[in-house]
Design a protein around this motif. Structure first.
Motif, PDB file in Angstrom:
ATOM      1  N   ALA A   1       0.775  -1.114  -0.207  1.00  0.00           N
ATOM      2  CA  ALA A   1       0.022  -0.012  -0.134  1.00  0.00           C
ATOM      3  C   ALA A   1       0.920   1.211  -0.026  1.00  0.00           C
ATOM      4  CB  ALA A   1      -1.089   0.136   1.343  1.00  0.00           C
ATOM      5  N   MET A   2       1.839   1.219   0.527  1.00  0.00           N
ATOM      6  CA  MET A   2       2.693   2.363   0.796  1.00  0.00           C
ATOM      7  C   MET A   2       3.633   2.512  -0.491  1.00  0.00           C
ATOM      8  SD  MET A   2       5.067   1.868   4.325  1.00  0.00           S
ATOM      9  CE  MET A   2       4.142   2.075   6.000  1.00  0.00           C
ATOM     10  N   LEU A   3       3.981   1.409  -1.337  1.00  0.00           N
ATOM     11  CA  LEU A   3       4.602   1.643  -2.362  1.00  0.00           C
ATOM     12  C   LEU A   3       3.408   2.187  -3.450  1.00  0.00           C
ATOM     13  CD1 LEU A   3       6.336  -2.058  -2.682  1.00  0.00           C
ATOM     14  CD2 LEU A   3       7.465   0.454  -2.908  1.00  0.00           C
ATOM     15  N   GLU A   4       2.463   1.948  -3.358  1.00  0.00           N
ATOM     16  CA  GLU A   4       1.327   2.352  -4.420  1.00  0.00           C
ATOM     17  C   GLU A   4       0.971   3.608  -4.300  1.00  0.00           C
ATOM     18  OE1 GLU A   4      -3.053   0.659  -6.051  1.00  0.00           O
ATOM     19  OE2 GLU A   4      -2.267   0.001  -4.033  1.00  0.00           O
ATOM     20  N   TYR A   5       1.019   4.315  -2.864  1.00  0.00           N
ATOM     21  CA  TYR A   5       0.566   5.589  -2.907  1.00  0.00           C
ATOM     22  C   TYR A   5       1.776   6.539  -3.122  1.00  0.00           C
ATOM     23  CZ  TYR A   5       2.148   6.558   1.776  1.00  0.00           C
ATOM     24  OH  TYR A   5       2.967   6.831   2.624  1.00  0.00           O
ATOM     25  N   LYS A   6       3.056   5.903  -2.644  1.00  0.00           N
ATOM     26  CA  LYS A   6       4.193   6.710  -3.091  1.00  0.00           C
ATOM     27  C   LYS A   6       4.569   6.664  -4.503  1.00  0.00           C
ATOM     28  CE  LYS A   6       6.121   6.282   1.478  1.00  0.00           C
ATOM     29  NZ  LYS A   6       7.210   5.626   2.312  1.00  0.00           N
ATOM     30  N   ALA A   7       4.321   5.674  -5.190  1.00  0.00           N
ATOM     31  CA  ALA A   7       4.357   5.701  -6.794  1.00  0.00           C
ATOM     32  C   ALA A   7       3.602   6.579  -7.433  1.00  0.00           C
ATOM     33  CB  ALA A   7       4.060   4.294  -7.312  1.00  0.00           C
ATOM     34  N   ALA A   8       2.410   6.880  -6.789  1.00  0.00           N
ATOM     35  CA  ALA A   8       1.359   7.890  -7.456  1.00  0.00           C
ATOM     36  C   ALA A   8       1.854   9.184  -7.216  1.00  0.00           C
ATOM     37  CB  ALA A   8      -0.028   7.532  -6.949  1.00  0.00           C
ATOM     38  N   LYS A   9       2.297   9.555  -5.986  1.00  0.00           N
ATOM     39  CA  LYS A   9       2.968  10.843  -5.439  1.00  0.00           C
ATOM     40  C   LYS A   9       4.188  11.133  -6.298  1.00  0.00           C
ATOM     41  CE  LYS A   9       5.311  12.764  -1.600  1.00  0.00           C
ATOM     42  NZ  LYS A   9       5.625  12.586  -0.210  1.00  0.00           N
ATOM     43  N   TYR A  10       5.207  10.042  -6.752  1.00  0.00           N
ATOM     44  CA  TYR A  10       6.347  10.356  -7.609  1.00  0.00           C
ATOM     45  C   TYR A  10       6.449  10.308  -8.898  1.00  0.00           C
ATOM     46  CZ  TYR A  10       8.890  10.744  -2.959  1.00  0.00           C
ATOM     47  OH  TYR A  10       9.253  10.852  -1.830  1.00  0.00           O
ATOM     48  N   GLY A  11       4.833  10.020  -9.485  1.00  0.00           N
ATOM     49  CA  GLY A  11       4.551   9.947 -10.787  1.00  0.00           C
ATOM     50  C   GLY A  11       5.413   8.644 -11.429  1.00  0.00           C
ATOM     51  N   ARG A  12       5.332   7.688 -10.553  1.00  0.00           N
ATOM     52  CA  ARG A  12       5.854   6.181 -11.110  1.00  0.00           C
ATOM     53  C   ARG A  12       4.718   5.362 -11.339  1.00  0.00           C
ATOM     54  NH1 ARG A  12       9.843   9.426 -10.549  1.00  0.00           N
ATOM     55  NH2 ARG A  12      11.708   9.030  -9.266  1.00  0.00           N
ATOM     56  N   ALA A  13       5.026   4.386 -12.374  1.00  0.00           N
ATOM     57  CA  ALA A  13       4.241   3.317 -12.701  1.00  0.00           C
ATOM     58  C   ALA A  13       4.210   2.131 -11.528  1.00  0.00           C
ATOM     59  CB  ALA A  13       4.586   2.492 -14.015  1.00  0.00           C
ATOM     60  N   PHE A  14       2.753   1.825 -11.413  1.00  0.00           N
ATOM     61  CA  PHE A  14       2.814   0.628 -10.237  1.00  0.00           C
ATOM     62  C   PHE A  14       1.853  -0.184 -10.736  1.00  0.00           C
ATOM     63  CE2 PHE A  14       3.062  -1.222  -6.114  1.00  0.00           C
ATOM     64  CZ  PHE A  14       1.627  -1.460  -5.802  1.00  0.00           C
TER      65      PHE A  14
END
Length: 199
Positions: free
Chosen positions: A80-93
């Motif tokens: 869950a942390m990876l998912e919201y941080k990927a959205a925050k930094y503009g990364r694909a998840f």
């Protein structure tokens, strides 16, 4: 601390003190785990353009001899942390399906082998390739994650949501919609489109 708590007499002051000590120990462990998860998930999302994870069956793994290690890792909160941080930094998840045979499939030829026990850390494919279990699984998860989200030209495979036609709606088409609305917003009234009037 939990053993010491179990020996205390119920209702005693010593039991109340032992309950507080156990609660503090649990809070310390939870804080340590959360701190580690935040640091690792931030590092992963900052250093990579895309992050793909395997959707593990944690409840099933919790019934094996690895239960303590699986629950201690906190996989659900970590992803869950990876998912919201990927959205925050503009990364694909992306999440890869839990039934995808990432460990058993050869990353070179695509052959799916028989089930392997956990003590098998490397294996040889009939195509002549020697695989490290974890490295091979990571390559397969990356390939599956990229294949699920994009096609060959880089466009998204799954189309967006398309609203249903009026005839496919659950309500009867002749049923009049509510006439209560805000001024300036069009509403359906008796089958025709009219502007809402100020009341």
């Amino acid at each position: 601390m939990q053993q010491a708590l179990s020996r205390k007499r119920r209702g005693s002051q010593n039991r109340k003190k032992a309950v507080v000590r156990v609660a503090r120990a649990h809070a310390r462990v939870a804080d340590t785990r959360r701190d580690w998860q935040h640091k690792l998930s931030t590092t992963i999302t900052r250093e990579n353009q895309a992050v793909y994870v395997e959707d593990l069956a944690v409840a099933g793994l919790g019934r094996t001899r690895l239960a303590k290690s699986v629950h201690d890792a906190g996989w659900a909160s970590f992803t869950a942390m990876l998912e919201y941080k990927a959205a925050k930094y503009g990364r694909a998840f992306g999440r890869v399906d839990r039934f995808f045979p990432s460990t058993r499939m050869c990353s070179q030829c695509g052959r799916i082998n028989d089930t392997m026990t956990l003590n098998v850390r490397s294996w040889n494919c009939p195509c002549g390739t020697t695989h490290d279990r974890d490295v091979n699984a990571a390559i397969n998860v990356l390939a599956a994650g990229q294949a699920e989200s994009l096609n060959d030209r880089g466009a998204h495979v799954r189309p967006g949501h398309v609203p249903a036609a009026r005839r496919e709606a659950v309500t009867h088409p002749d049923t009049a919609c509510s006439t209560r609305s805000v001024e300036g917003i069009s509403v359906l009234q008796g089958g025709e489109d009219v502007k809402a009037r100020a009341s």
